[in-house]
Structure formats: structure tokens, C-alpha cells
Design an enzyme around this catalytic site. Structure first.
Site, PDB file in Angstrom:
ATOM      1  N   ARG A   1      -8.215   0.101   5.222  1.00  0.00           N
ATOM      2  CA  ARG A   1      -7.384   1.083   4.525  1.00  0.00           C
ATOM      3  C   ARG A   1      -6.085   0.470   4.029  1.00  0.00           C
ATOM      4  NH1 ARG A   1      -5.411   5.198   7.879  1.00  0.00           N
ATOM      5  NH2 ARG A   1      -4.466   5.868   5.933  1.00  0.00           N
TER       6      ARG A   1
ATOM      7  N   CYS B   1      -4.625   9.062   9.728  1.00  0.00           N
ATOM      8  CA  CYS B   1      -4.567   8.506  11.077  1.00  0.00           C
ATOM      9  C   CYS B   1      -3.992   9.516  12.064  1.00  0.00           C
ATOM     10  CB  CYS B   1      -3.687   7.242  11.096  1.00  0.00           C
ATOM     11  SG  CYS B   1      -4.457   5.812  10.348  1.00  0.00           S
TER      12      CYS B   1
ATOM     13  N   ASP C   1       5.435   1.010  11.586  1.00  0.00           N
ATOM     14  CA  ASP C   1       4.163   0.412  11.190  1.00  0.00           C
ATOM     15  C   ASP C   1       3.963  -0.998  11.734  1.00  0.00           C
ATOM     16  OD1 ASP C   1       3.288   2.645   9.901  1.00  0.00           O
ATOM     17  OD2 ASP C   1       3.563   1.888   7.871  1.00  0.00           O
TER      18      ASP C   1
ATOM     19  N   VAL D   1       9.518   7.296  15.793  1.00  0.00           N
ATOM     20  CA  VAL D   1       9.077   7.943  14.560  1.00  0.00           C
ATOM     21  C   VAL D   1       7.882   8.860  14.802  1.00  0.00           C
ATOM     22  CG1 VAL D   1       8.310   7.568  12.187  1.00  0.00           C
ATOM     23  CG2 VAL D   1       9.971   6.004  13.227  1.00  0.00           C
TER      24      VAL D   1
ATOM     25  N   ARG E   1       2.653  14.876  11.827  1.00  0.00           N
ATOM     26  CA  ARG E   1       3.404  14.507  10.627  1.00  0.00           C
ATOM     27  C   ARG E   1       3.377  15.721   9.703  1.00  0.00           C
ATOM     28  NH1 ARG E   1       1.103   8.792   8.709  1.00  0.00           N
ATOM     29  NH2 ARG E   1      -0.897   9.665   9.329  1.00  0.00           N
TER      30      ARG E   1
ATOM     31  N   ARG F   1      -3.721  11.054   4.369  1.00  0.00           N
ATOM     32  CA  ARG F   1      -2.578  11.964   4.255  1.00  0.00           C
ATOM     33  C   ARG F   1      -1.819  11.774   2.951  1.00  0.00           C
ATOM     34  NH1 ARG F   1      -0.735  14.829   8.387  1.00  0.00           N
ATOM     35  NH2 ARG F   1       1.281  14.926   7.342  1.00  0.00           N
TER      36      ARG F   1
ATOM     37  N   LYS G   1       0.825  -1.206   0.000  1.00  0.00           N
ATOM     38  CA  LYS G   1       0.000   0.000   0.000  1.00  0.00           C
ATOM     39  C   LYS G   1       0.858   1.255   0.000  1.00  0.00           C
ATOM     40  CE  LYS G   1      -1.388   1.972   3.584  1.00  0.00           C
ATOM     41  NZ  LYS G   1      -1.306   3.278   4.339  1.00  0.00           N
ATOM     42  N   ASN G   2       1.927   1.251   0.790  1.00  0.00           N
ATOM     43  CA  ASN G   2       2.780   2.431   0.902  1.00  0.00           C
ATOM     44  C   ASN G   2       3.641   2.665  -0.335  1.00  0.00           C
ATOM     45  OD1 ASN G   2       1.766   2.993   3.429  1.00  0.00           O
ATOM     46  ND2 ASN G   2       3.429   1.976   4.525  1.00  0.00           N
TER      47      ASN G   2
END
Length: 420
Positions: free
Chosen positions: A398, A117, A306, A328, A122, A93, A22-23
């Protein structure tokens, strides 16, 4: 609104096929705006964030066509809009990733400040600073970021304050539209950055150094039609490795890549999980007790943020005490109150959590608060004795493709229930 019902304390055994990342898919979809030519992506995950990004591209005037399962073709020869509205951007985002392509291609962009989220601050400052270094003018008014690059972008040296994955994506895509050479320093080294560079090169860009701390981008591209296969999702793969671990089972994760999960596999080995490569991916199995191991999340190649929530669920049933530091996102412990409902023993302050394990988890009614917290609660439910009900699983949708079906194939007692 859907919920998941889980009867836990069942050993999982079987094979799970990992979807495309997904990323990686989200910046690749945004890259389809750059050239005006056709970009065909395969191994596209069927998740809500991808559908949101596709809707955003269509709203900008691009054509996004669905082919066979997992295939999307993007054609942006006639973009009609440079504005990403709040209705779309507030949902995700990653919608902000269209900034670089719009500025590089059309010389302007108007993008609402992003949502997504609520896992901590961020800021988009790094993205905007990179665009400004290339010669664009940035103004923020009424919750909308206005970028003007009508005078053209000029290659330069961009030094990112932190190795931000999103800012690296933005700088790299914007720099393809700049005259001359751009050097991006202190950039993210994640596999998703490398995947984007490979795709951009296939489209006609000239990019070197992806996967290192310094990326070189040459302007003046000859864009062409391209095809690209998205890399497997390393976060999904890591989640299923931990599903095997927390249930004392054995799962082969087809598509899992050791080079993408080296830090995760090293930690799981210390915890007491056996992980080895197979012809198709990675296999995780556990026969003995779990050991508590301290952890700090870091930028790649460190342990990914993650997977922090999923690891915390694992530590809830391990022998001993683990200290988990989130390096992070400062607010990525919203799953802690929900884990406490299972009977977990966790204390946290700021970016540090202390998890005392070896307690038996009991099924509970819990609520997902964000994407990765959802996966954490699923893992806890799989290990817990009795019934667990997880609400607000739209967060899970998601980023995970059909998780309950994949887990059921490994023996999990899990059902999705649709509510009116």
C-alpha cells in the site's frame, strides 16, 4: 497472497532511491477533481493506495491517464458522479479526501464512512466540521455521509481542534470553492500539506501560509492546466535510514531531505547512527553499538507516528531500555505481538511501550497487521539471525514501492514468494 522470506543478520550497504510521497500523492490526486482542467503529476509512487485512489477518481467520472513511469494526468471536465462507494472507501481512508473537491466543485458529495488500517480511532469529525463552517449541510445515514452545499460555500475562520493532516487537506481544498477568504487555524504543518498548497497554487488557487499554523485561502479561482512534481517520501526515507542502522550498515537514501526528517535524524544521532547529507540525499551509517533513547511521536515537526513501529524494531537490538509513547494514534502498537515472536522484550500498556534491548533477534514467522507494521517486521527480519517469513505483505504494498528490490540492491537476502 504474497509473503516475504528474509535471511537476516546481513550488513546492508548501497543506495536506495526514494519514491514520491504516498501521503502527498493521495490528496494531490483528489485535487485533480477541483478545476475541470488537466493536472499532470510526476514522481507518482507505484503503490496500491495510489491505484485505489485512481480507481475512485475514474468511478467519479474523471479521466486518469498513465504516461511514462511515475506520471499520471487527471482530467475532470465531465464529472458524472458525486458518490464514493463503500467498496472503494473501505480499502483506504484517504478516499475520504475527495470530499473537499466534490463539495467545492459540484456542491454535493456522498461518501461512505472510511476504512483503512486499524491503528486507532481516526474520526472524520474534523473534516465535516470544517465543511459545515463553510456553509455546507451534513447528514449521516446508512453509513454514508451526505453533504449539501448547493447554496454555495462562504469563506470563514476554521479552527481545527488538532493539527490533523487530513482535515487540513479537506479544509484547504474545500475553501478554494468558497466565496471570499478562509482562514484555517491550528492546521497541520507537514511537508505534504505544503506540497498540496504548491500544487493548488499552480492550478490557479490563492493559498498562503502553508507550513505554518495558519493558512489563508482566497476564493474565486481562475483554474488552469498545471504540472506538479510530488515531493519524496519522507517515511520511506526514514525507513531505509533505520535499515542501515539496524543492520550496522551504510545506505545512501537518494531523495531524502533533512528538512523533512530533522526530528528523526536527531533521534538517530542520539541512538548512535551517523547521518549526513550527500549531493543526492542523506547517508546513514553505523559502526558501533546502538543506544536506547526514549521517544514520543508528535505532529510535524516532531517524530512522525508513521516511523514509530520501525523505531521500535531498532530499539529491540539497542543497549538499554527505551520508553516509546505514541502521541497520535492510540492503537498503534499492533506490531508488538509480532516483534515478540522474534524474541524481543517489550511491554506495553495504553499508548506507552517499554522496550528492553540488546537481545539478539531470531528469525520467525510473523504477520503484518498494517502498513507501517509491515516495514517494522522487515527491519526486524533484516537484523534477526536465521529465516523470517512475513505474510499479508499486501499491507506493505500500500505504501512502499518495490521494497524487496531496493533492499536486495543493498545486499539483503530477501525474496517475495507468491502463494496460490
Amino acid at each position: 497472497m504474497d509473503r516475504l522470506e528474509i535471511i537476516g543478520d546481513v550488513r546492508l550497504e548501497g543506495t536506495v532511491q526514494v519514491a514520491g510521497a504516498k501521503n502527498a500523492a493521495l490528496p494531490l490526486l483528489a485535487a485533480g477533481l477541483l478545476s475541470g482542467q488537466s493536472l499532470t503529476l510526476s514522481n507518482v509512487p507505484d503503490v496500491a493506495d495510489v491505484h485505489t485512489m485512481a480507481a475512485l477518481l475514474r468511478g467519479l467520472g474523471a479521466e486518469v491517464r498513465e504516461g511514462p513511469p511515475g506520471v499520471l494526468a487527471i482530467s475532470s471536465g465531465s464529472l458524472t458522479n458525486t458518490e464514493a462507494t463503500y467498496d472503494i472507501v473501505r480499502k483506504m481512508r484517504a478516499s475520504f479526501l475527495v470530499l473537499g473537491p466534490l463539495v467545492a466543485r459540484l456542491g454535493e458529495a456522498h461518501i461512505s464512512l472510511p476504512g483503512g488500517c486499524a491503528i486507532g480511532t481516526r474520526p472524520v469529525d474534523f473534516h465535516l466540521a470544517a465543511i459545515e463552517r463553510l456553509g455546507a449541510r451534513v447528514d449521516i445515514s446508512g453509513g454514508v455521509i451526505h453533504v449539501d452545499a448547493s447554496r454555495g460555500l462562504i469563506g470563514t475562520r476554521i479552527v481545527l481542534p488538532l493539527p490533523s493532516v487530513g482535515a487540513t487537506h479537506t479544509a484547504m481544498m474545500a475553501a478554494t470553492g468558497a466565496a471570499g477568504e478562509t482562514q484555517i487555524v491550528n492546521c497541520a504543518r507537514d511537508p505534504e500539506v505544503v506540497d498540496l498548497a504548491h500544487c493548488l497554487n499552480a492550478m490557479g488557487a490563492k493559498i498562503e501560509g502553508a507550513g505554518t499554523h495558519s493558512i489563508l485561502v482566497q476564493g474565486g479561482n481562475s483554474w488552469r492546466d498545471a504540472r506538479h512534481e510530488i515531493i519524496p517520501d519522507r517515511i520511506e526515507a526514514g525507513t531505509y535510514l533505520m535499515a542501515a542502522a539496524i543492520t550496522g550498515g551504510r545506505i545512501e537514501v537518494t531523495g531524502g531531505r533533512l528538512e523533512h526528517l530533522a526530528a528523526v535524524c536527531q533521534v538517530l544521532d542520539e541512538v548512535g547512527v551517523t547521518i549526513f547529507p550527500s549531493d543526492r540525499g542523506l547517508v546513514a551509517s553505523r559502526d558501533g553499538p546502538l543506544r536506547s533513547v526514549d521517544l514520543a511521536t508528535e505532529a510535524f515537526p516532531g517524530f512522525p507516528t508513521d516511523l514509530q513501529a520501525q523505531y521500535m524494531a531498532l530499539m529491540c537490538v539497542a543497549d538499554g531500555t527505551a520508553i516509546i509513547r505514541e502521541g497520535v494514534f492510540e492503537n498503534r502498537f499492533m506490531h508488538v505481538p509480532e516483534l515478540l515472536r522474534f524474541g524481543a522484550d517489550i511491554r506495553h500498556r495504553g499508548a506507552t511501550a517499554i522496550v528492553r534491548g540488546a537481545k539478539r533477534l531470531e528469525g520467525a514467522r510473523v504477520m503484518a497487521t498494517d502498513l507501517r507494521a509491515s516495514a517494522c517486521l522487515v527491519l526486524a527480519g533484516l537484523a534477526a539471525k536465521g529465516r523470517t517469513t512475513i505474510s499479508r505483505v499486501y499491507h506493505l504494498d500500500r505504501g512502499y514501492e518495490d521494497m524487496e528490490r531496493k533492499l536486495k540492491r543493498c545486499g539483503a537476502q530477501i525474496e517475495r514468494v507468491s502463494e496460490p
